[in-house]
Design a protein around this motif. Structure first.
Motif, mmCIF file in Angstrom:
data_model
loop_
_atom_site.group_PDB
_atom_site.id
_atom_site.type_symbol
_atom_site.label_atom_id
_atom_site.label_comp_id
_atom_site.label_asym_id
_atom_site.label_seq_id
_atom_site.Cartn_x
_atom_site.Cartn_y
_atom_site.Cartn_z
ATOM 1 N N UNK A 195 1.928 4.968 -5.497
ATOM 2 C CA UNK A 195 0.738 4.137 -5.350
ATOM 3 C C UNK A 195 1.113 2.675 -5.179
ATOM 4 N N UNK A 196 2.118 2.209 -5.931
ATOM 5 C CA UNK A 196 2.515 0.809 -5.844
ATOM 6 C C UNK A 196 3.228 0.506 -4.520
ATOM 7 N N UNK A 197 4.031 1.452 -4.068
ATOM 8 C CA UNK A 197 4.821 1.212 -2.864
ATOM 9 C C UNK A 197 4.000 1.367 -1.589
ATOM 10 N N UNK A 198 3.012 2.266 -1.616
ATOM 11 C CA UNK A 198 2.247 2.576 -0.415
ATOM 12 C C UNK A 198 0.835 2.024 -0.551
ATOM 13 N N UNK A 199 0.539 0.994 0.192
ATOM 14 C CA UNK A 199 -0.792 0.389 0.166
ATOM 15 C C UNK A 199 -1.737 1.177 1.064
ATOM 16 N N UNK A 200 -2.975 1.370 0.593
ATOM 17 C CA UNK A 200 -3.957 2.044 1.439
ATOM 18 C C UNK A 200 -4.279 1.217 2.673
ATOM 19 N N UNK A 201 -4.021 -0.091 2.583
ATOM 20 C CA UNK A 201 -4.297 -0.961 3.732
ATOM 21 C C UNK A 201 -3.449 -0.585 4.932
ATOM 22 N N UNK A 202 -2.303 0.062 4.694
ATOM 23 C CA UNK A 202 -1.431 0.417 5.819
ATOM 24 C C UNK A 202 -2.104 1.440 6.726
ATOM 25 N N UNK A 203 -2.970 2.310 6.164
ATOM 26 C CA UNK A 203 -3.668 3.280 7.003
ATOM 27 C C UNK A 203 -4.692 2.588 7.895
ATOM 28 N N UNK A 204 -5.396 1.595 7.341
ATOM 29 C CA UNK A 204 -6.321 0.831 8.168
ATOM 30 C C UNK A 204 -5.576 0.124 9.296
ATOM 31 N N UNK A 205 -4.419 -0.446 8.970
ATOM 32 C CA UNK A 205 -3.636 -1.148 9.981
ATOM 33 C C UNK A 205 -3.103 -0.181 11.039
ATOM 34 N N UNK A 206 -2.687 1.013 10.611
ATOM 35 C CA UNK A 206 -2.208 2.005 11.574
ATOM 36 C C UNK A 206 -3.355 2.519 12.441
ATOM 37 N N UNK A 207 -4.553 2.637 11.857
ATOM 38 C CA UNK A 207 -5.721 3.015 12.653
ATOM 39 C C UNK A 207 -5.995 1.954 13.720
ATOM 40 N N UNK A 208 -5.968 0.694 13.301
ATOM 41 C CA UNK A 208 -6.222 -0.398 14.240
ATOM 42 C C UNK A 208 -5.131 -0.441 15.321
ATOM 43 N N UNK A 209 -3.865 -0.333 14.879
ATOM 44 C CA UNK A 209 -2.764 -0.344 15.838
ATOM 45 C C UNK A 209 -2.802 0.848 16.778
ATOM 46 N N UNK A 210 -3.157 2.020 16.232
ATOM 47 C CA UNK A 210 -3.264 3.212 17.066
ATOM 48 C C UNK A 210 -4.364 3.084 18.098
ATOM 49 N N UNK A 211 -5.482 2.465 17.697
ATOM 50 C CA UNK A 211 -6.580 2.242 18.636
ATOM 51 C C UNK A 211 -6.144 1.325 19.764
ATOM 52 N N UNK A 212 -5.334 0.331 19.437
ATOM 53 C CA UNK A 212 -4.837 -0.580 20.467
ATOM 54 C C UNK A 212 -3.866 0.124 21.406
#
Length: 282
Positions: A195-212
């Motif tokens: 939980x400390x090492x993996x931020x949930x924000x990374x999934x939002x960022x990967x979603x945004x990056x994947x959309x791009x």
């Protein structure tokens, strides 16, 4: 990128310290030295081989243009759009629709998709999913994600280490109360490290990056809704047996029962979809 390297370094240093402390409590100086050696060896192994270990754990089969042209060519096209080296491509024979990326860096990356996701999604939706995974590669999330999964599994080995040095009494119960406490705490501790090492924000960022990368935010949104609707009812035995790997997937593969629920690191699907829909309207 620097943030992920810092997290990885802190995680690896923390693992060595944890092993040393528990080894010292249970086996004194000798136990501490053995645990430190084991912890250091696990760090080296995790950095160089954790991706191969996870892929082998899921019995992933590497494919190429000849054996799986549909998936391979899709990944190649998306990798070109993202200006990434061509990753290795794997298929996992699991009914649950899911996918993940792994590797040390973009030059040593791999993407994997289950047979379930290949059968369930349209080409447009699958393209959105693979673009999401390539965004993880682009953002260099894959190192911390894969290493944290491997090291969390190593903490379970530390519990066995504790039991070995603690010994048992004539009735088969742990003779060392510290060992018993360690075994009881180490699984939740492994989950906490994830939980400390993996931020949930990374999934939002990967979603945004994947959309791009794909140029189609709605494709990924539609895929997430479809995966979420079906994944919950289709078990993935390997993920349940190794819940520390669940955070690598595009969708949480775990049933949520018992300790597995502690390893959930994914944000709500509804929020992910809402953010993607908003990107599509811009």
């Amino acid at each position: 990128m620097f943030g992920n390297w810092l997290k990885t370094s802190i995680l690896m240093a923390g693992i060595i310290a944890l092993f040393g402390v528990v080894g010292g409590l249970i086996g004194g100086q000798q136990g501490m030295l053995l645990a430190l050696v084991f912890g250091g060896a696990m760090n080296v192994f995790s950095y160089w081989f954790s991706d191969k270990m996870v892929l082998r754990m899921y019995n992933a089969q590497e494919v190429d243009e000849a054996s799986s042209p549909y998936l391979y060519n899709m990944v190649r096209e998306l990798a070109g759009r993202a200006s990434l080296p061509m990753p290795r491509v794997y298929i996992i024979h699991e009914d649950q629709p899911n996918a993940f990326a792994t590797g040390r860096n973009p030059d040593n990356a791999a993407v994997a998709a289950t047979t379930g996701i290949l059968q369930m999604l349209s080409a447009r939706e699958l393209r959105g999913v693979m673009a999401h995974e390539l965004a993880h590669v682009q953002h260099r999330d894959i190192l911390i994600s894969t290493i944290s999964a491997t090291l969390a599994g190593a903490i379970s080995a530390l519990a066995n280490f504790a039991m070995f040095f603690g010994g048992r009494d004539e009735e088969g119960r742990p003779a060392n109360p510290i060992a018993s406490i360690a075994v009881a705490l180490l699984a939740p501790l492994a989950a906490s490290l994830i939980q400390m090492a993996i931020s949930r924000a990374r999934e939002f960022e990967a979603d945004r990056g994947g959309a791009q990368i794909s140029g189609d935010p709605n494709a990924l949104a539609d895929a997430l809704l479809k995966i979420d609707a079906f994944a919950r009812g289709i078990p993935m035995p390997t993920a349940e047996a190794h819940p520390e790997t669940g955070q690598m997937m595009i969708m949480n593969p775990l049933s949520g029962r018992g300790l597995a629920g502690l390893f959930s690191t994914h944000p709500a699907t509804e929020e992910r979809v809402a953010r993607l829909r908003s990107l599509a309207t811009r």
